[in-house]
Motif scaffolding. Structure first.
Motif, mmCIF file in Angstrom:
data_model
loop_
_atom_site.group_PDB
_atom_site.id
_atom_site.type_symbol
_atom_site.label_atom_id
_atom_site.label_comp_id
_atom_site.label_asym_id
_atom_site.label_seq_id
_atom_site.Cartn_x
_atom_site.Cartn_y
_atom_site.Cartn_z
ATOM 1 N N GLY A 33 32.856 91.520 -3.225
ATOM 2 C CA GLY A 33 34.137 91.590 -3.452
ATOM 3 C C GLY A 33 34.748 90.498 -2.447
ATOM 4 O O GLY A 33 34.612 89.998 -1.757
ATOM 5 N N VAL A 34 35.970 89.957 -3.104
ATOM 6 C CA VAL A 34 36.599 88.712 -2.823
ATOM 7 C C VAL A 34 37.673 89.554 -2.132
ATOM 8 O O VAL A 34 38.468 90.202 -2.289
ATOM 9 C CB VAL A 34 37.485 88.148 -4.031
ATOM 10 N N PRO A 35 37.945 89.020 -0.658
ATOM 11 C CA PRO A 35 39.030 89.530 0.287
ATOM 12 C C PRO A 35 40.597 88.972 -0.531
ATOM 13 O O PRO A 35 40.570 88.029 -0.950
ATOM 14 C CB PRO A 35 38.805 88.946 1.487
ATOM 15 N N SER A 36 41.208 89.716 -0.619
ATOM 16 C CA SER A 36 42.775 89.506 -1.079
ATOM 17 C C SER A 36 43.694 88.806 -0.032
ATOM 18 O O SER A 36 43.027 88.818 1.021
ATOM 19 C CB SER A 36 43.360 90.790 -1.514
ATOM 20 N N PHE A 37 44.819 88.580 -0.238
ATOM 21 C CA PHE A 37 45.510 87.981 0.897
ATOM 22 C C PHE A 37 45.797 89.064 1.791
ATOM 23 O O PHE A 37 45.921 88.599 3.123
ATOM 24 C CB PHE A 37 46.851 87.621 -0.033
ATOM 25 N N ASN A 38 45.916 90.348 1.690
ATOM 26 C CA ASN A 38 46.043 91.129 2.586
ATOM 27 C C ASN A 38 45.026 91.369 3.441
ATOM 28 O O ASN A 38 45.119 91.573 4.828
ATOM 29 C CB ASN A 38 46.490 92.526 2.080
ATOM 30 N N ASP A 39 43.783 91.305 2.863
ATOM 31 C CA ASP A 39 42.435 91.248 3.819
ATOM 32 C C ASP A 39 42.508 90.105 4.643
ATOM 33 O O ASP A 39 42.039 90.129 5.912
ATOM 34 C CB ASP A 39 41.189 91.222 2.820
ATOM 35 N N ARG A 40 42.612 88.742 4.109
ATOM 36 C CA ARG A 40 42.444 87.574 4.969
ATOM 37 C C ARG A 40 43.465 87.300 6.111
ATOM 38 O O ARG A 40 43.295 86.926 7.062
ATOM 39 C CB ARG A 40 42.716 86.481 3.966
ATOM 40 N N THR A 41 44.645 88.051 5.913
ATOM 41 C CA THR A 41 45.740 88.052 6.926
ATOM 42 C C THR A 41 45.996 89.373 7.612
ATOM 43 O O THR A 41 46.819 89.391 8.385
ATOM 44 C CB THR A 41 47.082 87.529 6.104
ATOM 45 N N THR A 56 36.897 89.710 6.998
ATOM 46 C CA THR A 56 37.718 89.018 7.945
ATOM 47 C C THR A 56 37.525 89.364 9.361
ATOM 48 O O THR A 56 37.337 90.948 9.653
ATOM 49 C CB THR A 56 39.296 88.844 7.541
ATOM 50 N N THR A 57 37.519 88.671 10.154
ATOM 51 C CA THR A 57 37.358 88.846 11.669
ATOM 52 C C THR A 57 38.646 88.461 12.492
ATOM 53 O O THR A 57 39.622 87.674 12.119
ATOM 54 C CB THR A 57 36.214 88.248 12.254
ATOM 55 N N PRO A 58 38.932 89.166 13.659
ATOM 56 C CA PRO A 58 39.853 88.836 14.586
ATOM 57 C C PRO A 58 40.042 87.379 14.913
ATOM 58 O O PRO A 58 40.994 86.536 15.293
ATOM 59 C CB PRO A 58 39.744 89.598 15.727
ATOM 60 N N SER A 59 38.623 86.638 14.916
ATOM 61 C CA SER A 59 38.433 85.226 15.453
ATOM 62 C C SER A 59 38.686 84.209 14.193
ATOM 63 O O SER A 59 38.571 83.019 14.411
ATOM 64 C CB SER A 59 37.249 85.136 15.757
ATOM 65 N N ARG A 60 39.320 84.845 13.140
ATOM 66 C CA ARG A 60 39.775 83.988 11.960
ATOM 67 C C ARG A 60 38.545 83.369 11.235
ATOM 68 O O ARG A 60 38.650 82.388 10.236
ATOM 69 C CB ARG A 60 40.616 82.862 12.292
ATOM 70 N N PHE A 117 37.084 77.917 -2.282
ATOM 71 C CA PHE A 117 36.356 78.978 -3.363
ATOM 72 C C PHE A 117 36.783 80.329 -3.296
ATOM 73 O O PHE A 117 36.975 80.810 -4.481
ATOM 74 C CB PHE A 117 34.649 78.913 -2.806
ATOM 75 N N ILE A 118 36.907 80.745 -2.229
ATOM 76 C CA ILE A 118 37.701 82.315 -2.044
ATOM 77 C C ILE A 118 39.014 82.125 -2.758
ATOM 78 O O ILE A 118 39.195 83.189 -3.373
ATOM 79 C CB ILE A 118 37.675 82.684 -0.699
ATOM 80 N N ARG A 119 40.052 81.288 -2.451
ATOM 81 C CA ARG A 119 41.309 81.300 -3.078
ATOM 82 C C ARG A 119 41.065 81.244 -4.492
ATOM 83 O O ARG A 119 41.670 82.110 -5.401
ATOM 84 C CB ARG A 119 41.820 80.124 -2.621
ATOM 85 N N ASP A 120 40.157 80.768 -5.321
ATOM 86 C CA ASP A 120 39.982 80.607 -6.538
ATOM 87 C C ASP A 120 39.404 81.910 -7.155
ATOM 88 O O ASP A 120 39.775 82.521 -8.165
ATOM 89 C CB ASP A 120 39.078 79.519 -6.968
ATOM 90 N N ALA A 121 38.465 82.358 -6.178
ATOM 91 C CA ALA A 121 37.636 83.633 -6.759
ATOM 92 C C ALA A 121 38.679 84.696 -6.488
ATOM 93 O O ALA A 121 38.326 85.936 -7.094
ATOM 94 C CB ALA A 121 36.372 83.797 -6.007
ATOM 95 N N VAL A 129 47.926 80.533 4.492
ATOM 96 C CA VAL A 129 47.098 81.539 3.797
ATOM 97 C C VAL A 129 47.834 81.649 2.506
ATOM 98 O O VAL A 129 47.247 81.819 1.177
ATOM 99 C CB VAL A 129 46.405 82.645 4.475
ATOM 100 N N ALA A 130 49.325 82.187 2.543
ATOM 101 C CA ALA A 130 49.956 82.735 1.552
ATOM 102 C C ALA A 130 49.975 81.424 0.451
ATOM 103 O O ALA A 130 50.050 81.524 -0.762
ATOM 104 C CB ALA A 130 51.427 83.063 2.063
ATOM 105 N N ALA A 131 50.238 80.221 1.093
ATOM 106 C CA ALA A 131 50.206 79.137 0.310
ATOM 107 C C ALA A 131 48.922 78.879 -0.590
ATOM 108 O O ALA A 131 48.767 78.524 -1.813
ATOM 109 C CB ALA A 131 50.621 77.566 1.178
ATOM 110 N N GLU A 132 47.760 79.038 0.242
ATOM 111 C CA GLU A 132 46.437 78.905 -0.621
ATOM 112 C C GLU A 132 46.400 80.045 -1.620
ATOM 113 O O GLU A 132 45.664 79.624 -2.475
ATOM 114 C CB GLU A 132 45.448 79.394 0.471
ATOM 115 N N TYR A 133 46.804 81.095 -1.481
ATOM 116 C CA TYR A 133 46.622 82.315 -2.328
ATOM 117 C C TYR A 133 47.782 82.101 -3.402
ATOM 118 O O TYR A 133 47.729 83.031 -4.554
ATOM 119 C CB TYR A 133 46.696 83.438 -1.946
ATOM 120 N N ASP A 134 48.875 81.355 -3.037
ATOM 121 C CA ASP A 134 50.058 81.276 -3.948
ATOM 122 C C ASP A 134 50.615 82.767 -4.285
ATOM 123 O O ASP A 134 51.061 83.100 -5.212
ATOM 124 C CB ASP A 134 49.652 80.635 -5.310
ATOM 125 N N VAL A 135 51.019 83.282 -3.179
ATOM 126 C CA VAL A 135 51.607 84.477 -3.083
ATOM 127 C C VAL A 135 52.865 84.240 -2.209
ATOM 128 O O VAL A 135 52.985 83.577 -1.453
ATOM 129 C CB VAL A 135 50.839 85.649 -2.701
#
Length: 395
Positions: A209-217, A25-29, A185-189, A352-358
């Protein structure tokens, strides 16, 4: 040559891992995909292979990422000797409930006729069959259907932070359509720990490696924490100014009540305890009251406020607040920008939390109750204003 020789040609060069990539993930989203291309594997030392960095947006389709990768790949030759661009496929880990299993077949019963019911007609015994055959056939059909009747998809959002498979077996991967958005795709992966990129002609698939919710945010939550710290520092000054302004407005209101009581007392004394009497005081009180009403109405018109005690009180408070803000060095414009930025970041993290269902614990990032109250107050205000606008549009 000594075994301790450290000449450059005596040190082996590190070999690049050509089967592992990264999704950051990057600061520019945006998402930064680092992938080694392995279509041509002619050199044993793999000096011609370098990681390729690609920036993609989560709302872009996989076909866009496919074209980016294909633009960096050399062409390959088919069995007919024709050159073509290698095909690129994306595969995500499959969940057990997504597996399509063959229907379970019931073993044939050789003694099927022995289960038939027998009935006597005119002294003769005849086999009439089972009366509940339809029900049993239906039950068997349901059992044969097994999976595939539909179920509820579940997501963990752990991604690369998830646990390893219990059985130790390699997970199965499912190829995804190029029209799928990268974010979906990333959410499902994220149910697994990695996804694969399959390049036609490559010896092996590239695992990423798939970025987790903590990685994405990560950057969003980091910015929210910084914004919350600034809001908390300014909230102390704002609260002091607001409390002082409210107390000042209350003193003005109490002063107005005191003037009314004093006016009543003066009229009472002049009417009943002097020679003026009611005949003189009646027109005086009438003119004073009418003049007060006219002046008050003109005051509300001048300040463009609705005629109410609350409007007058709010105007008094806002004026007092402005003076106190200037005296304390409080930047109201900066405060409004921080509140808007905090609510925007909070909204993006919620999405993002809604996408990852967390479930996201916002208290850990907003840090203080003062910050949560300030952000919630602004959200409620916007919702209230939006409701009023909708009512006006409906009318």
């Amino acid at each position: 040559m000594s075994c301790h020789d450290t000449t450059p040609w005596a040190i082996p060069e590190p070999i690049l891992n050509v089967t592992l990539g990264k999704l950051l993930t990057t600061p520019s989203r945006l998402l930064k995909l680092i992938i080694p291309l392995t279509t041509l594997d002619k050199n044993s030392d793999r000096k011609d292979i370098e990681p390729l960095a690609l920036l993609v947006h989560p709302q872009q389709p996989l076909s866009y990422l496919e074209r980016l990768i294909q633009s960096e790949l050399p062409t390959i030759r088919t069995a007919r000797g024709e050159e073509k661009v290698p095909a690129v496929h994306f595969r995500a880990e499959d969940s057990p409930q997504d597996e399509i299993m063959p229907p379970k077949r019931q073993p044939e019963n050789e003694d099927e006729e022995t289960d038939l019911e027998e009935s006597k007609f005119d002294g003769k015994t005849e086999r009439t069959g089972k009366l509940n055959r339809k029900k049993e056939t239906t039950d068997v059909a349901k059992e044969e259907r097994g999976l595939g009747e539909g179920s509820v998809e579940s997501y963990s959002g752990l991604g690369r932070e998830g646990p390893d498979s219990k059985d130790g077996d390699d997970p199965t991967f499912v190829r995804w359509s190029p029209s799928t958005e990268i974010g979906d795709f990333i959410r499902d992966a994220a149910r697994g720990k990695e996804f694969t990129v399959e390049i036609e002609g490559a010896p092996e698939q590239i695992r990423i490696g798939v970025p987790s919710f903590n990685d994405r945010t990560h950057y969003l939550r980091q910015r929210l924490r910084k914004t919350s710290s600034k809001i908390m520092d300014m909230a102390r000054i704002k609260r002091e100014c607001d409390m002082a302004a409210h107390k000042g407005a209350q003193r003005v209101a109490m002063g107005g009540a005191g003037l009314l009581v004093g006016y009543w007392y003066v009229v009472y004394r002049l009417t009943f305890e002097t020679d003026l009497g009611w005949d003189t005081m009646e027109p005086v009180t009438y003119l004073v009251g009418l003049s007060t009403l006219i002046c008050g109405y003109l005051w509300f018109l001048y300040h463009n406020r609705e005629v109410s005690y609350r409007a007058a009180l709010n105007l008094t408070i806002s004026r007092r607040q402005t003076k106190l803000y200037q005296a304390k060095g409080f930047n109201l414009h900066q405060w409004e920008q921080l509140i808007e930025e905090g609510n925007t970041l909070r909204k993006e993290i919620k999405q993002v939390a809604a996408e990852y269902d967390v479930e996201w614990d916002e208290t850990a990032d907003e840090k203080h109750e003062v910050v949560r109250e300030a952000l919630k107050k602004e959200r409620d205000k916007k919702e209230k204003d939006k409701g009023k606008e909708d009512e006006k549009d409906g009318d």
